[in-house]
Scaffold this motif. Structure first.
Motif, PDB file in Angstrom:
ATOM      1  N   ASP A  28       1.011  -1.143  -0.295  1.00  0.00           N
ATOM      2  CA  ASP A  28      -0.361  -0.233  -0.229  1.00  0.00           C
ATOM      3  C   ASP A  28       1.099   1.327   0.010  1.00  0.00           C
ATOM      4  O   ASP A  28       0.679   2.214  -0.710  1.00  0.00           O
ATOM      5  CB  ASP A  28      -0.695   0.012   1.130  1.00  0.00           C
ATOM      6  CG  ASP A  28      -2.066  -1.154   1.101  1.00  0.00           C
ATOM      7  OD1 ASP A  28      -2.574  -1.887  -0.014  1.00  0.00           O
ATOM      8  OD2 ASP A  28      -2.591  -1.379   2.041  1.00  0.00           O
ATOM      9  N   VAL A  29       1.619   1.644   0.726  1.00  0.00           N
ATOM     10  CA  VAL A  29       3.132   2.478   0.673  1.00  0.00           C
ATOM     11  C   VAL A  29       3.536   2.522  -0.421  1.00  0.00           C
ATOM     12  O   VAL A  29       3.955   4.050  -0.973  1.00  0.00           O
ATOM     13  CB  VAL A  29       3.887   2.188   1.935  1.00  0.00           C
ATOM     14  CG1 VAL A  29       4.573   3.407   1.683  1.00  0.00           C
ATOM     15  CG2 VAL A  29       3.171   2.082   3.134  1.00  0.00           C
ATOM     16  N   ARG A  80       4.555   5.676  -5.494  1.00  0.00           N
ATOM     17  CA  ARG A  80       4.600   5.450  -6.604  1.00  0.00           C
ATOM     18  C   ARG A  80       6.301   5.034  -6.599  1.00  0.00           C
ATOM     19  O   ARG A  80       6.450   5.732  -7.087  1.00  0.00           O
ATOM     20  CB  ARG A  80       4.670   6.594  -7.735  1.00  0.00           C
ATOM     21  CG  ARG A  80       2.987   6.564  -7.860  1.00  0.00           C
ATOM     22  CD  ARG A  80       2.512   7.819  -8.317  1.00  0.00           C
ATOM     23  NE  ARG A  80       1.360   8.141  -8.642  1.00  0.00           N
ATOM     24  CZ  ARG A  80       0.198   7.826  -9.499  1.00  0.00           C
ATOM     25  NH1 ARG A  80       0.746   7.764 -10.391  1.00  0.00           N
ATOM     26  NH2 ARG A  80      -1.039   8.177  -9.334  1.00  0.00           N
ATOM     27  N   ILE A  81       6.474   4.607  -5.746  1.00  0.00           N
ATOM     28  CA  ILE A  81       8.069   3.454  -5.599  1.00  0.00           C
ATOM     29  C   ILE A  81       7.652   2.086  -5.679  1.00  0.00           C
ATOM     30  O   ILE A  81       6.364   0.941  -5.458  1.00  0.00           O
ATOM     31  CB  ILE A  81       8.732   4.430  -4.194  1.00  0.00           C
ATOM     32  CG1 ILE A  81       7.885   3.448  -3.423  1.00  0.00           C
ATOM     33  CG2 ILE A  81       8.889   5.901  -4.631  1.00  0.00           C
ATOM     34  CD1 ILE A  81       8.544   4.220  -1.534  1.00  0.00           C
ATOM     35  N   SER A  82       9.034   1.760  -5.259  1.00  0.00           N
ATOM     36  CA  SER A  82       8.895  -0.325  -5.372  1.00  0.00           C
ATOM     37  C   SER A  82       8.893  -0.020  -3.870  1.00  0.00           C
ATOM     38  O   SER A  82       9.453  -0.365  -3.097  1.00  0.00           O
ATOM     39  CB  SER A  82      10.245  -0.214  -6.313  1.00  0.00           C
ATOM     40  OG  SER A  82      11.252  -0.582  -5.112  1.00  0.00           O
ATOM     41  N   THR A  83       8.486  -1.519  -3.182  1.00  0.00           N
ATOM     42  CA  THR A  83       8.725  -2.183  -2.313  1.00  0.00           C
ATOM     43  C   THR A  83       9.561  -2.686  -1.749  1.00  0.00           C
ATOM     44  O   THR A  83       9.762  -2.501  -0.082  1.00  0.00           O
ATOM     45  CB  THR A  83       7.273  -3.752  -2.567  1.00  0.00           C
ATOM     46  OG1 THR A  83       8.267  -4.478  -3.333  1.00  0.00           O
ATOM     47  CG2 THR A  83       5.863  -4.165  -2.594  1.00  0.00           C
ATOM     48  N   LYS A  84      10.578  -2.925  -2.645  1.00  0.00           N
ATOM     49  CA  LYS A  84      12.125  -2.269  -2.113  1.00  0.00           C
ATOM     50  C   LYS A  84      12.191  -1.366  -0.914  1.00  0.00           C
ATOM     51  O   LYS A  84      13.211  -1.708  -0.413  1.00  0.00           O
ATOM     52  CB  LYS A  84      13.725  -2.479  -3.051  1.00  0.00           C
ATOM     53  CG  LYS A  84      14.040  -3.442  -3.414  1.00  0.00           C
ATOM     54  CD  LYS A  84      14.950  -3.594  -4.316  1.00  0.00           C
ATOM     55  CE  LYS A  84      15.604  -5.282  -3.642  1.00  0.00           C
ATOM     56  NZ  LYS A  84      16.365  -5.782  -5.041  1.00  0.00           N
ATOM     57  N   ARG A  87      11.501  -1.561   1.925  1.00  0.00           N
ATOM     58  CA  ARG A  87      11.618  -2.299   3.627  1.00  0.00           C
ATOM     59  C   ARG A  87      12.932  -1.994   3.039  1.00  0.00           C
ATOM     60  O   ARG A  87      13.542  -1.759   4.633  1.00  0.00           O
ATOM     61  CB  ARG A  87      11.373  -3.428   2.790  1.00  0.00           C
ATOM     62  CG  ARG A  87      10.419  -4.266   2.134  1.00  0.00           C
ATOM     63  CD  ARG A  87      10.105  -5.806   2.223  1.00  0.00           C
ATOM     64  NE  ARG A  87       9.124  -6.592   1.845  1.00  0.00           N
ATOM     65  CZ  ARG A  87       8.305  -6.310   0.819  1.00  0.00           C
ATOM     66  NH1 ARG A  87       8.766  -5.944  -0.165  1.00  0.00           N
ATOM     67  NH2 ARG A  87       7.397  -7.095   1.141  1.00  0.00           N
ATOM     68  N   ARG A  88      13.722  -0.814   2.674  1.00  0.00           N
ATOM     69  CA  ARG A  88      14.735  -0.412   2.735  1.00  0.00           C
ATOM     70  C   ARG A  88      14.766   0.933   3.384  1.00  0.00           C
ATOM     71  O   ARG A  88      15.438   0.955   4.714  1.00  0.00           O
ATOM     72  CB  ARG A  88      15.414   0.330   1.403  1.00  0.00           C
ATOM     73  CG  ARG A  88      16.529   0.271   1.714  1.00  0.00           C
ATOM     74  CD  ARG A  88      17.549   0.903   0.436  1.00  0.00           C
ATOM     75  NE  ARG A  88      17.290   0.306  -0.732  1.00  0.00           N
ATOM     76  CZ  ARG A  88      16.652   0.362  -2.253  1.00  0.00           C
ATOM     77  NH1 ARG A  88      16.608   1.746  -2.122  1.00  0.00           N
ATOM     78  NH2 ARG A  88      16.383   0.026  -3.094  1.00  0.00           N
ATOM     79  N   TRP A  89      14.130   1.289   3.468  1.00  0.00           N
ATOM     80  CA  TRP A  89      13.326   2.806   4.994  1.00  0.00           C
ATOM     81  C   TRP A  89      12.938   2.206   6.120  1.00  0.00           C
ATOM     82  O   TRP A  89      13.235   2.515   6.884  1.00  0.00           O
ATOM     83  CB  TRP A  89      12.367   3.299   4.612  1.00  0.00           C
ATOM     84  CG  TRP A  89      12.226   4.407   3.015  1.00  0.00           C
ATOM     85  CD1 TRP A  89      13.459   4.673   2.163  1.00  0.00           C
ATOM     86  CD2 TRP A  89      10.891   5.296   2.010  1.00  0.00           C
ATOM     87  NE1 TRP A  89      12.985   5.703   1.356  1.00  0.00           N
ATOM     88  CE2 TRP A  89      11.765   5.859   1.397  1.00  0.00           C
ATOM     89  CE3 TRP A  89       9.754   4.928   2.367  1.00  0.00           C
ATOM     90  CZ2 TRP A  89      11.230   6.829   0.240  1.00  0.00           C
ATOM     91  CZ3 TRP A  89       8.931   5.699   1.356  1.00  0.00           C
ATOM     92  CH2 TRP A  89       9.879   6.794  -0.112  1.00  0.00           C
ATOM     93  N   ILE A  90      12.236   0.911   5.977  1.00  0.00           N
ATOM     94  CA  ILE A  90      11.756   0.182   7.577  1.00  0.00           C
ATOM     95  C   ILE A  90      13.130  -0.400   7.798  1.00  0.00           C
ATOM     96  O   ILE A  90      13.208  -0.588   9.220  1.00  0.00           O
ATOM     97  CB  ILE A  90      10.765  -0.993   7.259  1.00  0.00           C
ATOM     98  CG1 ILE A  90       9.605  -0.671   6.785  1.00  0.00           C
ATOM     99  CG2 ILE A  90      10.986  -1.745   8.712  1.00  0.00           C
ATOM    100  CD1 ILE A  90       8.657  -1.213   6.075  1.00  0.00           C
ATOM    101  N   LYS A  91      14.057  -1.109   6.999  1.00  0.00           N
ATOM    102  CA  LYS A  91      15.485  -1.311   7.536  1.00  0.00           C
ATOM    103  C   LYS A  91      16.450  -0.213   8.575  1.00  0.00           C
ATOM    104  O   LYS A  91      17.223  -0.976   8.772  1.00  0.00           O
ATOM    105  CB  LYS A  91      15.639  -2.410   6.578  1.00  0.00           C
ATOM    106  CG  LYS A  91      17.403  -2.975   7.314  1.00  0.00           C
ATOM    107  CD  LYS A  91      17.951  -3.865   6.207  1.00  0.00           C
ATOM    108  CE  LYS A  91      19.362  -4.448   6.254  1.00  0.00           C
ATOM    109  NZ  LYS A  91      19.825  -5.363   5.409  1.00  0.00           N
ATOM    110  N   SER A  92      16.578   0.522   7.361  1.00  0.00           N
ATOM    111  CA  SER A  92      17.207   1.752   8.330  1.00  0.00           C
ATOM    112  C   SER A  92      16.516   2.669   9.018  1.00  0.00           C
ATOM    113  O   SER A  92      16.817   3.326   9.182  1.00  0.00           O
ATOM    114  CB  SER A  92      17.247   2.717   6.939  1.00  0.00           C
ATOM    115  OG  SER A  92      16.311   3.181   6.739  1.00  0.00           O
TER     116      SER A  92
END
Length: 77
Positions: free
Chosen positions: A24-25, A30-34, A37-42
């Motif tokens: 959803d995010v 309008r970005i990739s799910t990757k 996930r990178r934002w979450i990991k950082s």
């Protein structure tokens, strides 16, 4: 003078959703799910893990949108 046409886009989220999925995010920004996930990991985007999936609070996403200057997404949230 050229007239502007506005295109209505179906949002991937409902108005009352308190938490959003990574998909959803990604669709909203309008970005990739990757990237999400990178934002979450950082640590840039706080998220809660539910089993194998992540859920992002609407309020945290709103703060990130404002921080990044994405007023359109911040307004929707």
């Amino acid at each position: 003078m050229k007239t502007q046409r506005w295109i209505m886009v179906d949002l991937p989220i409902t108005e009352d959703a308190a938490y959003l999925s990574v998909r959803d995010v990604a669709a909203l920004f309008r970005i990739s799910t990757k990237t999400v996930r990178r934002w979450i990991k950082s640590g840039e985007l706080p998220a809660t893990r539910l089993g194998r999936d992540w859920r992002i609070a609407r309020s945290d996403l709103h703060a990130l949108a404002q921080q990044r200057g994405n007023q359109a997404a911040a307004h929707v949230l």
